[in-house]
Design an enzyme around this catalytic site. Structure first.
Site, PDB file in Angstrom:
ATOM      1  N   ASP A  22     -72.110  84.500 -52.532  1.00  0.00           N
ATOM      2  CA  ASP A  22     -71.810  83.783 -51.280  1.00  0.00           C
ATOM      3  C   ASP A  22     -72.200  84.536 -50.012  1.00  0.00           C
ATOM      4  OD1 ASP A  22     -69.731  85.544 -52.094  1.00  0.00           O
ATOM      5  OD2 ASP A  22     -68.326  84.595 -50.720  1.00  0.00           O
TER       6      ASP A  22
ATOM      7  N   GLU B 275     -66.836  85.367 -53.168  1.00  0.00           N
ATOM      8  CA  GLU B 275     -66.184  86.681 -53.100  1.00  0.00           C
ATOM      9  C   GLU B 275     -65.535  86.850 -51.732  1.00  0.00           C
ATOM     10  OE1 GLU B 275     -65.027  90.365 -52.064  1.00  0.00           O
ATOM     11  OE2 GLU B 275     -66.869  89.646 -51.142  1.00  0.00           O
ATOM     12  N   GLU B 276     -66.238  86.407 -50.687  1.00  0.00           N
ATOM     13  CA  GLU B 276     -65.766  86.675 -49.325  1.00  0.00           C
ATOM     14  C   GLU B 276     -64.409  86.044 -49.043  1.00  0.00           C
ATOM     15  OE1 GLU B 276     -66.930  88.808 -47.522  1.00  0.00           O
ATOM     16  OE2 GLU B 276     -69.063  89.060 -47.950  1.00  0.00           O
TER      17      GLU B 276
ATOM     18  N   ARG C 173     -67.136 106.466 -58.935  1.00  0.00           N
ATOM     19  CA  ARG C 173     -65.892 107.219 -58.966  1.00  0.00           C
ATOM     20  C   ARG C 173     -64.873 106.517 -59.855  1.00  0.00           C
ATOM     21  NH1 ARG C 173     -62.998 110.704 -54.742  1.00  0.00           N
ATOM     22  NH2 ARG C 173     -60.844 110.034 -54.931  1.00  0.00           N
TER      23      ARG C 173
ATOM     24  N   HIS D  41     -70.883  92.375 -42.430  1.00  0.00           N
ATOM     25  CA  HIS D  41     -70.296  91.261 -41.669  1.00  0.00           C
ATOM     26  C   HIS D  41     -70.715  91.305 -40.194  1.00  0.00           C
ATOM     27  CE1 HIS D  41     -66.901  90.495 -44.843  1.00  0.00           C
ATOM     28  NE2 HIS D  41     -68.039  90.892 -45.392  1.00  0.00           N
TER      29      HIS D  41
END
Ligand SMILES: [Zn+2]
Ligand SMILES: [Zn+2]
Length: 397
Positions: free
Chosen positions: A85, A143-144, A181, A369
């Protein structure tokens, strides 16, 4: 030519197509749950490769399954995830593949993630006969808005999956570097709404009222003590009140006040403790001052927590791709941003890692963004290589 060199040269051959795909997606951004064109392209490509393809999962999600030709009984399945998206932002970049849709833009790099995963599918498909196990390519919507991963899992996307990997391109992390990580890497995110109820009246006669603005001011201040006094300096967390709305005129004490905020934490216990304490503090202060407070917590996304074994596999793949010096396990890998990859990582052991895409000379230096966000496309083949190697290594183990 060694197997490793062979992979690199296959990736080199794919680069023009990889970039063309990313630019095409960049020109045609689609918002959460509206990824019709994007998922159509994805499904078509996966079908052309001969994969088993499922569409319409969580509305616009796509899953492609590759059956390894050398699978022995009990062979494993690895999933690789990309998000598709874009964002409701007007693009301000002066590039020839600028967004063609007003008010919409790929300003987080998900166009890159989608094209990377298509290239990985192509490469692994060409090695289908060597694979002892299956690969599931998971293209998620939304996802956003933190909403695509969970319904995909509910609809069975993680069924028979033994491990999951995925990456995020990062525009303020240097090109050539890969951050991997173990443990928590992206924070949880919870939105909350506090509605403070008092008793309205004349501003000159406060004794006849319960002032919700004064109560709110105490709450805002006290909430910060959850970070400064109740959180260990070794456990990062954030509480931000982003909006306060109350009142209509200077000489009126209003009936109520509404505050919206967000809370971020890096582990589940800390997250649930802070959620509970926000309520206790807000309600306790409001009650003590003669009012009340309603607390609503919404949009929860857990933290992204990487599994140690999966992280090791990705780390080795990253070392083979960019060399040990460029593989980073430091705190630079952490972000207080959130990502609903977290839901997949809760469902199966996995590893979410970051790939540097910053290059000031190419203008790839603005934050995610931002209307001028961009990536250095040289990061794309790096992402492809790490994912491909990690998937092959996982199936060998
Ligand atoms: Zn984003
Ligand atoms: Zn993103």
């Amino acid at each position: 030519m060694s197997q490793s060199d062979q992979l690199k040269s296959h990736i080199d051959e794919l680069v023009p197509d990889l970039i063309a795909m990313r630019r095409d997606l960049h020109e045609h951004p689609e918002l959460a749950f509206e990824e019709e064109r994007t998922s159509g392209i994805v499904a078509k490509r996966l079908r052309t490769m001969g994969l088993e393809v499922q569409t319409g999962i969580a509305k616009t999600g796509v899953v492609g399954l590759l059956h390894g030709g050398a699978s022995k009984p009990g062979a494993k399945t690895i999933a690789i995830r990309a998000d598709m998206d874009a964002l409701p932002i007007q693009e301000m970049n002066d590039i020839n593949y600028r967004s063609t849709i007003d008010g919409k833009m790929h300003a987080c790099g998900h166009d890159g993630h989608t094209s990377i995963l298509l290239a990985v599918a192509d490469l692994l498909n060409k090695r289908r006969e060597e694979l002892n196990g299956n690969v599931k390519f998971v293209f998620q919507p939304a996802e956003e808005r933190i909403g695509g991963a969970e319904p995909m899992i509910k609809e069975g996307a993680m069924q028979d999956v033994d491990g999951i990997i995925g990456l995020h391109l990062i525009s303020d992390y240097p090109l050539g570097r890969v951050g991997v990580r173990s443990g928590s890497v992206f924070a949880s995110a919870d939105r909350f709404i506090l509605t403070v109820k008092g008793k309205g009246g004349h501003a000159a006669m406060p004794e006849t009222t319960v002032d919700p603005i004064v109560i709110s001011a105490y709450i805002v201040t006290a909430l910060q003590t959850l970070i400064s006094r109740e959180t260990s300096p070794f456990s990062p967390a954030v509480i931000t009140i982003g909006t306060i709305q109350a009142g209509t005129a200077f000489n009126i004490i209003p009936e109520s006040a509404e505050m919206h905020g967000t809370m971020r934490a890096f582990n589940a216990d800390h997250r649930s403790k802070l959620t509970r304490r926000i309520s206790e503090i807000a309600q306790g202060i409001a009650t003590a001052m003669g009012g009340s407070c309603e607390v609503e917590v919404l949009d929860g996304c857990p933290p992204c927590v990487n599994d140690a074994k999966m992280t090791e596999i990705v780390r080795d793949a990253a070392i083979s791709t960019v060399g040990e010096k460029e593989v980073d396990a430091s705190e630079d890998v952490l972000t207080a941003g959130s990502d609903d990859m977290a839901c997949f990582l809760e469902a199966v052991p996995g590893c979410y890692f970051i790939v540097g895409a910053k290059n000031e000379e190419k203008g790839a230096k603005y934050p995610h963004h931002h209307p001028r966000f961009n990536i250095d496309e040289d990061a794309l083949p790096i992402g492809v290589e790490v994912l491909t190697r990690a998937a092959m290594d996982f199936l060998k183990q």
